[in-house]
Design a protein around this motif. Structure first.
Motif, PDB file in Angstrom:
ATOM      1  N   LYS A  44       0.841  -1.202   0.000  1.00 55.71           N
ATOM      2  CA  LYS A  44       0.000   0.000   0.000  1.00 55.71           C
ATOM      3  C   LYS A  44       0.877   1.255   0.000  1.00 55.71           C
ATOM      4  CE  LYS A  44      -3.779   2.208   2.557  1.00 55.71           C
ATOM      5  NZ  LYS A  44      -4.722   2.054   3.700  1.00 55.71           N
ATOM      6  N   ASN A  45       1.930   1.253   0.814  1.00 54.70           N
ATOM      7  CA  ASN A  45       2.851   2.391   0.859  1.00 54.70           C
ATOM      8  C   ASN A  45       3.583   2.562  -0.469  1.00 54.70           C
ATOM      9  OD1 ASN A  45       2.199   3.006   3.516  1.00 54.70           O
ATOM     10  ND2 ASN A  45       3.833   1.746   4.371  1.00 54.70           N
ATOM     11  N   GLN A  48       1.397   4.450  -2.811  1.00 53.26           N
ATOM     12  CA  GLN A  48       1.376   5.873  -2.450  1.00 53.26           C
ATOM     13  C   GLN A  48       2.673   6.549  -2.879  1.00 53.26           C
ATOM     14  OE1 GLN A  48       0.604   5.200   1.762  1.00 53.26           O
ATOM     15  NE2 GLN A  48      -1.474   5.975   1.547  1.00 53.26           N
ATOM     16  N   THR A  49       3.784   5.854  -2.697  1.00 56.07           N
ATOM     17  CA  THR A  49       5.091   6.401  -3.061  1.00 56.07           C
ATOM     18  C   THR A  49       5.201   6.581  -4.573  1.00 56.07           C
ATOM     19  OG1 THR A  49       6.123   5.328  -1.152  1.00 56.07           O
ATOM     20  CG2 THR A  49       7.581   6.035  -2.926  1.00 56.07           C
ATOM     21  N   THR A  52       3.564   9.758  -5.667  1.00 59.75           N
ATOM     22  CA  THR A  52       4.393  10.924  -5.331  1.00 59.75           C
ATOM     23  C   THR A  52       5.558  11.062  -6.314  1.00 59.75           C
ATOM     24  OG1 THR A  52       3.850  10.704  -2.986  1.00 59.75           O
ATOM     25  CG2 THR A  52       5.781  12.022  -3.539  1.00 59.75           C
ATOM     26  N   LYS A 103      -3.852   5.269  -8.590  1.00 66.02           N
ATOM     27  CA  LYS A 103      -4.742   5.875  -7.597  1.00 66.02           C
ATOM     28  C   LYS A 103      -5.996   5.014  -7.400  1.00 66.02           C
ATOM     29  CE  LYS A 103      -3.225  10.662  -8.223  1.00 66.02           C
ATOM     30  NZ  LYS A 103      -3.564  12.019  -8.737  1.00 66.02           N
ATOM     31  N   LEU A 106      -4.924   2.070  -5.408  1.00 68.05           N
ATOM     32  CA  LEU A 106      -4.720   2.459  -4.010  1.00 68.05           C
ATOM     33  C   LEU A 106      -6.039   2.482  -3.247  1.00 68.05           C
ATOM     34  CD1 LEU A 106      -2.786   3.425  -1.799  1.00 68.05           C
ATOM     35  CD2 LEU A 106      -3.090   5.762  -2.639  1.00 68.05           C
ATOM     36  N   SER A 110      -8.083   0.246   0.767  1.00 66.36           N
ATOM     37  CA  SER A 110      -8.625   0.960   1.937  1.00 66.36           C
ATOM     38  C   SER A 110      -9.114   0.027   3.038  1.00 66.36           C
ATOM     39  CB  SER A 110      -9.764   1.898   1.497  1.00 66.36           C
ATOM     40  OG  SER A 110     -10.814   1.153   0.891  1.00 66.36           O
TER      41      SER A 110
END
Length: 244
Positions: A44-45, A48-49, A52, A103, A106, A110
């Protein structure tokens, strides 16, 4: 000591790791759960990375194209460098498309945090039942070693012991099944997610490669343009600078 264990293959091992009752199968499943939960969080991280880093990388393409357009503005190299700008705009759009897909992926993570919640609650209940079982097992062991035996007292404790053992075995089997069902859910979600990510990566890098395939001899093209620029017989627009 009576054997209350079930056909699930679980067993009671005495005095293991400082406690009277431990179950190797559950311990192994708990270890798998620990790594799976940590891995899902890490995945999950990673998503997100990527988002970014991807945003920052797309800024690179914008800056790169701007610098090229400034350097070669109204020059003989303009047509060639404009090809580079256009291709990088296409690559930027491909990154943006993958960013959108990441996205969406991601969002699918949740609910990952609750996959093992039921198993954890059952493990707590199992630990309580284990302590009760250990208590009566130890108590009966001492009573049976005592020369002055109160048979009625022993029988009452045997009843409590039987009940505690039955409840402990029941919650152990239930917990074991929940752990493995939760692991199967985790593996299924991870399998699908990894497949989606690799598919996105493949499409992105194939698109990038296709966009850049035409740029195999960049230096030669620059030299050819410069050569034509320096040749007055080819370059009809040559202007001789006259300071007067």
């Amino acid at each position: 000591m009576p054997n209350f264990w079930t056909k699930a293959g679980q067993f009671i091992s005495e005095k293991l790791s400082g406690t009277r009752t431990q179950d190797e199968d559950i311990l192994k499943s708990c270890e798998k759960m620990k790594y799976a939960e940590k891995g899902l969080s890490s995945l999950k991280n990673a998503l997100q990375t990527f988002i970014t880093y991807s945003d920052n990388f797309m800024h690179f393409f914008t800056d790169f194209n701007s610098s090229i357009q400034l350097i070669y503005n109204d020059s003989a190299f303009c047509n060639f460098t404009e090809e580079i700008v256009v291709k990088h705009q296409i690559i930027q759009a491909q990154f943006d498309e993958m960013n959108k897909k990441m996205k969406i992926l991601l969002l699918k993570t949740s609910e990952w945090g609750i996959i093992f919640d039921t198993a954890k609650e059952q493990l707590k209940t199992r630990e309580e039942k284990r302590r009760i079982y250990d208590h009566y097992e130890g108590k009966l062991s001492k009573l049976n070693k005592n020369n002055k035996k109160d048979q009625s007292y022993i029988e009452r404790n045997e009843g409590k012991y039987t009940k505690a053992a039955s409840e402990y075995v029941e919650i152990s089997e239930k917990t074991y099944n929940t752990l493995n069902n939760s692991l199967n859910i985790a593996y299924g979600l991870a399998n699908s997610m990894i497949d989606d990510i690799i598919t996105c990566e493949k499409k992105l890098f194939q698109g990038i490669s296709k966009s850049l395939d035409c740029f195999t001899n960049n230096n030669e093209r620059f030299l050819e343009i410069k050569k034509n620029l320096d040749n007055p017989n080819i370059n009809k627009d040559t202007i001789t600078y006259d300071p007067i």
